[in-house]
Design a protein around this motif. Structure first.
Motif, PDB file in Angstrom:
ATOM      1  N   ARG A 229     -75.598  27.000  -1.477  1.00 34.19           N
ATOM      2  CA  ARG A 229     -74.204  26.033  -1.569  1.00 34.19           C
ATOM      3  C   ARG A 229     -73.360  26.264  -0.452  1.00 34.19           C
ATOM      4  NH1 ARG A 229     -72.024  27.690  -7.103  1.00 34.19           N
ATOM      5  NH2 ARG A 229     -70.414  26.472  -6.603  1.00 34.19           N
ATOM      6  N   SER A 230     -73.162  27.612   0.087  1.00 28.09           N
ATOM      7  CA  SER A 230     -72.262  27.993   0.986  1.00 28.09           C
ATOM      8  C   SER A 230     -72.596  27.115   2.396  1.00 28.09           C
ATOM      9  CB  SER A 230     -72.151  29.361   1.375  1.00 28.09           C
ATOM     10  OG  SER A 230     -71.493  29.713   2.602  1.00 28.09           O
ATOM     11  N   LEU A 231     -73.887  26.942   2.723  1.00 32.44           N
ATOM     12  CA  LEU A 231     -74.355  26.461   3.860  1.00 32.44           C
ATOM     13  C   LEU A 231     -74.293  24.965   3.910  1.00 32.44           C
ATOM     14  CD1 LEU A 231     -75.901  26.565   6.513  1.00 32.44           C
ATOM     15  CD2 LEU A 231     -77.995  26.406   5.392  1.00 32.44           C
ATOM     16  N   ASN A 232     -74.411  24.288   2.554  1.00 35.38           N
ATOM     17  CA  ASN A 232     -74.131  22.931   2.458  1.00 35.38           C
ATOM     18  C   ASN A 232     -72.740  22.495   2.563  1.00 35.38           C
ATOM     19  OD1 ASN A 232     -76.776  22.336   1.896  1.00 35.38           O
ATOM     20  ND2 ASN A 232     -76.983  22.650  -0.371  1.00 35.38           N
ATOM     21  N   LEU A 247     -72.994  24.560  14.818  1.00 37.47           N
ATOM     22  CA  LEU A 247     -73.073  25.329  13.543  1.00 37.47           C
ATOM     23  C   LEU A 247     -74.615  25.925  13.015  1.00 37.47           C
ATOM     24  CD1 LEU A 247     -71.848  26.711  11.054  1.00 37.47           C
ATOM     25  CD2 LEU A 247     -72.194  24.459   9.958  1.00 37.47           C
ATOM     26  N   TRP A 248     -75.457  24.909  13.345  1.00 45.90           N
ATOM     27  CA  TRP A 248     -76.723  25.486  13.543  1.00 45.90           C
ATOM     28  C   TRP A 248     -77.489  26.581  14.398  1.00 45.90           C
ATOM     29  CZ3 TRP A 248     -79.953  24.762   9.351  1.00 45.90           C
ATOM     30  CH2 TRP A 248     -81.472  24.878   9.676  1.00 45.90           C
ATOM     31  N   LYS A 249     -76.721  26.387  15.417  1.00 44.10           N
ATOM     32  CA  LYS A 249     -77.055  27.349  16.575  1.00 44.10           C
ATOM     33  C   LYS A 249     -76.789  28.809  16.019  1.00 44.10           C
ATOM     34  CE  LYS A 249     -77.896  24.132  20.222  1.00 44.10           C
ATOM     35  NZ  LYS A 249     -77.149  23.439  21.550  1.00 44.10           N
ATOM     36  N   THR A 250     -75.539  28.868  15.385  1.00 44.92           N
ATOM     37  CA  THR A 250     -74.936  30.303  15.089  1.00 44.92           C
ATOM     38  C   THR A 250     -75.543  30.898  13.913  1.00 44.92           C
ATOM     39  OG1 THR A 250     -73.270  29.057  13.665  1.00 44.92           O
ATOM     40  CG2 THR A 250     -72.932  29.324  15.994  1.00 44.92           C
ATOM     41  N   GLN A 254     -83.656  33.602  10.261  1.00 45.14           N
ATOM     42  CA  GLN A 254     -84.242  33.380   9.256  1.00 45.14           C
ATOM     43  C   GLN A 254     -83.890  32.031   8.586  1.00 45.14           C
ATOM     44  OE1 GLN A 254     -83.673  37.005   6.787  1.00 45.14           O
ATOM     45  NE2 GLN A 254     -84.566  36.159   5.007  1.00 45.14           N
ATOM     46  N   THR A 255     -82.448  31.921   8.766  1.00 41.11           N
ATOM     47  CA  THR A 255     -81.973  30.766   8.097  1.00 41.11           C
ATOM     48  C   THR A 255     -82.532  29.600   8.660  1.00 41.11           C
ATOM     49  OG1 THR A 255     -79.992  32.115   7.403  1.00 41.11           O
ATOM     50  CG2 THR A 255     -79.755  29.680   7.281  1.00 41.11           C
ATOM     51  N   ARG A 256     -82.514  29.547  10.000  1.00 40.27           N
ATOM     52  CA  ARG A 256     -83.138  28.017  10.674  1.00 40.27           C
ATOM     53  C   ARG A 256     -84.522  28.072  10.360  1.00 40.27           C
ATOM     54  NH1 ARG A 256     -82.675  29.454  15.743  1.00 40.27           N
ATOM     55  NH2 ARG A 256     -81.673  31.107  15.926  1.00 40.27           N
ATOM     56  N   HIS A 257     -85.215  28.963   9.879  1.00 44.21           N
ATOM     57  CA  HIS A 257     -86.796  28.638   9.511  1.00 44.21           C
ATOM     58  C   HIS A 257     -86.742  28.271   8.008  1.00 44.21           C
ATOM     59  CE1 HIS A 257     -87.351  30.127  13.638  1.00 44.21           C
ATOM     60  NE2 HIS A 257     -88.394  29.469  13.518  1.00 44.21           N
ATOM     61  N   ASP A 258     -85.648  28.572   7.370  1.00 42.58           N
ATOM     62  CA  ASP A 258     -85.745  28.404   5.807  1.00 42.58           C
ATOM     63  C   ASP A 258     -85.771  26.858   5.719  1.00 42.58           C
ATOM     64  OD1 ASP A 258     -85.431  29.367   3.056  1.00 42.58           O
ATOM     65  OD2 ASP A 258     -83.770  27.891   3.096  1.00 42.58           O
TER      66      ASP A 258
END
Length: 405
Positions: A229-232, A247-250, A254-258
């Protein structure tokens, strides 16, 4: 003292024995006023020794009398201390009974703030707070903070707890931020949880979600929900595709591969009109497999990417051949068909999905398709059914930990 007495005795013996050993014993002549006193040297020496002994005895007696007021003062101080302790014990009992005015009165009678022990100061602070005397509460805590580093931290924690009780989460966070990282424990993270919940700060909750799980304040499932929810929410606040990509690059690798995070990212890119970057990402994820979380995100896309729909059609045919049903795949495919204007295909897929999951979301989608087909009567029935179903998809409400007094 003994050495001095021995020295005087030796001198006196020398004075007395010296004249006796000689032919003339000598004499002492003392004149004062109209009087003259004359005596032998031996007699004068004996009188001097006797005088010194009497002086020594009198000095000892005077010293004893001088010590009496000091002993009396010590006794009075001890009595005052015992009385103060008794008053403080009574104050603690009054606090436990909820009589906060009596608690403060007893503590005042037991001594001023600087003379009160640490525990009494904290009891006084909480009693003053409960009595609505906030300035007095602050004075108790200010004094408690002066003892040592541990008492300073304890006073900050008490301030944070009391501020939370009046819903002043901002002030509570200021108090907690003054603590050292090494002083953070389960109690501190419980207070952080309460503060961020009150502030509805999903990003901060996500940052400490690992520690919240570690101290068993929330479950791993709740932590994953918070992070998602935080990321959304953060991605939803981006005003254009450039900001979103930055934002995505920061984010962590692990998150970017989720897949769930990727799904939310691609969905937001499409919403912002950047289909060019969204398409290769979506196709690369689908090439690896049919991840349910990513498929759920496709079911929310605003537009259809034909290449993605083609992949989903191929995957659906494989499911038909194998006799299995992938509900997220059906929903994703039906949504892209709806967005591309293939209304009958979308309606068929949604109805197949409805057989396995008769929920409000699918009823709403079927209603939208029927409305676009001008079948308003059936569409209205679907919307009514959707409104009557409670899917339990309310926002996550974490259990509020108790703030102890």
């Amino acid at each position: 003292m003994i050495k001095l007495i021995l020295l005087i005795a030796i001198l006196a013996a020398a004075v007395a024995l010296g004249p006796m050993a000689s032919e003339s014993q000598g004499f002492v002549h003392i004149a004062f006023g109209n009087y003259i006193v004359e005596t032998s040297l031996v007699t004068a020496t004996a009188i001097a020794i006797l005088f010194f002994v009497l002086l020594w005895i009198i000095t000892g007696i005077v010293k004893r009398f001088i010590k009496i007021p000091g002993g009396t003062a010590s006794w009075l101080r001890k009595r005052s201390l015992r009385k103060s302790l008794s008053l403080q014990d009574s104050a603690y009992l009054a606090y436990e009974e909820g009589d906060y005015a009596k608690t403060l009165s007893l503590l005042s009678r037991s001594g001023d703030l600087k003379s009160l022990p640490l525990h009494a100061l904290f009891v006084g602070a909480k009693a003053a707070f409960n009595a609505g005397e906030y300035e007095r509460c602050r004075a108790f805590l200010d004094q408690a903070a002066t003892f040592n580093e541990v008492s300073l931290a304890a006073s900050k924690i008490v301030r944070a707890k009391l501020n939370l009780r009046i819903n002043n989460s901002k002030a509570a966070l200021e108090d907690l931020s003054a603590l050292k990282p090494s002083q953070r424990n389960k109690l501190i993270y419980r207070l952080y949880l309460l503060c961020y919940q009150h502030e509805n700060d999903l990003q901060k909750l996500a940052e400490i979600s690992g520690d919240l799980v570690k101290y068993k304040l929330i479950t791993a499932e709740e932590a994953a929900n918070i992070e998602s929810r935080s990321l959304n929410k953060r991605m939803g606040s981006m005003k254009n595709a450039e900001e979103l990509q930055h934002l995505w690059k920061t984010l962590s690798k692990q998150t970017r591969h989720d897949n769930a995070a990727l799904g939310a990212y691609v969905c937001r890119l499409i919403h912002l009109g950047d289909v060019e970057h969204a398409k290769p990402l979506a196709l690369s994820v689908l090439k690896k497999g049919l991840d349910p979380d990513f498929l759920e995100s496709i079911a929310k896309w605003d537009v259809c990417i034909p290449e993605v729909l083609k992949v989903l059609n191929t995957k659906t045919q494989s499911d038909v051949i194998s006799g299995t049903l992938n509900l997220p795949l059906l929903k994703a495919k039906a949504n892209l068909e709806l967005k591309s204007g293939l209304l009958q295909e979308a309606l068929d897929d949604y109805r197949r999905a409805l057989e396995f999951a008769p929920n409000a979301e699918i009823y709403n989608k079927i209603g939208q398709v029927l409305a676009r087909q001008q079948n308003f009567a059936e569409a209205a029935d679907c919307f009514i059914k959707a409104s009557s179903i409670d899917d339990g998809n309310e926002p996550l409400q974490l259990p509020l930990p108790k703030i102890y007094n």
